[in-house]
Design a protein around this motif. Structure first.
Motif: not given
Length: 244
Positions: A223-224, A230-244
């Motif tokens: 989390i830290q 800049g990955v703050v929310t759960l939605g941000d995390l899903y977007a981050y993981l989906s990036r190639s």
């Protein structure tokens, strides 16, 4: 030996003594049809869109781990034990769940040696539906977290289908996937390697609850590092993981 520890300040003891919801309390000792209905109710409605806006530092999660008789559920391997711990944002609670589960299959000797769960212990353990009911009640509607979650999620889903004809409806995050996304050059994946990378002490491996506790500490570290990206929310995390 029936090994069960449940959080929520003695959740089941409270119910047995008349506390808590009458509907849930009535499940104790109820026919299996009612047990099935209760577990099925806990698998629904866990993917609310509004949860995507919750900051990871405030997200209510349950970090869990399973020990199984092997790696191949489609060849009859089953869950041997459940372990889970609640995490409130970045705070690891003392609220835990642990239970053995009685498998229908024989436990291979290598699994006995690996987990310390003997055939005698398994014979005296709660049946799968009972252990599963306790686990699902404990995790409630929290986001689930596991290391190498594909294995645990698959076994959990199979167990739910086998006992209740329901599928897991919870969001599940994988600390292995997140850690590798954050640091792809490390080239590691196993829990032992990531614990060493983040200098997290190893207590007891291949024990469902202890593995869950160590994975929870790994999650806090992640989390830290995610916030630093800049990955703050759960939605941000899903977007981050989906990036190639």
């Amino acid at each position: 030996m029936n090994e069960q520890m449940k959080g929520n300040g003695g959740f089941w003891d409270t119910l047995k003594n008349g506390g808590g919801s009458p509907r849930i309390a009535s499940m104790l000792g109820a026919p299996s049809a009612q047990q099935i209905a209760f577990v099925r109710s806990l698998t629904k409605g866990q993917r609310r869109p509004e949860s995507l806006r919750i900051p990871l530092t405030e997200l209510k999660t349950a970090v869990f781990d399973l020990e199984t008789t092997g790696f191949h559920y489609h060849y009859g391997d089953e869950i041997l034990s459940f372990g889970a711990i609640k995490v409130e944002g970045q705070e690891i609670s003392e609220d835990v769940y642990y239970s053995l589960a009685q498998p229908a299959c024989t436990i291979p000797e290598r699994i006995v040696e690996l987990t310390g769960i003997t055939r005698e212990m398994a014979q005296d353990a709660p049946v799968l539906l009972e252990a599963l009911r306790g686990f699902m009640s404990f995790v409630d509607d929290r986001v689930l977290i596991a290391h190498g979650s594909a294995h645990d999620k698959a076994f959990l889903d199979v167990a739910l289908w086998k006992t209740t004809k329901a599928h897991l409806g919870h969001r599940v995050l994988d600390t292995m996937m997140i850690a590798r996304k954050l640091e792809p050059t490390r080239g590691i994946s196993g829990l032992d390697d990531w614990l060493a990378a983040y200098e997290i002490p190893v207590t007891q491996r291949h024990h469902a609850l202890e593995d869950a506790k160590m994975t929870a500490k790994l999650w806090i570290n992640l989390i830290q590092r995610l916030n630093e990206r800049g990955v703050v929310t759960l939605g941000d995390l899903y977007a981050y993981l989906s990036r190639s």
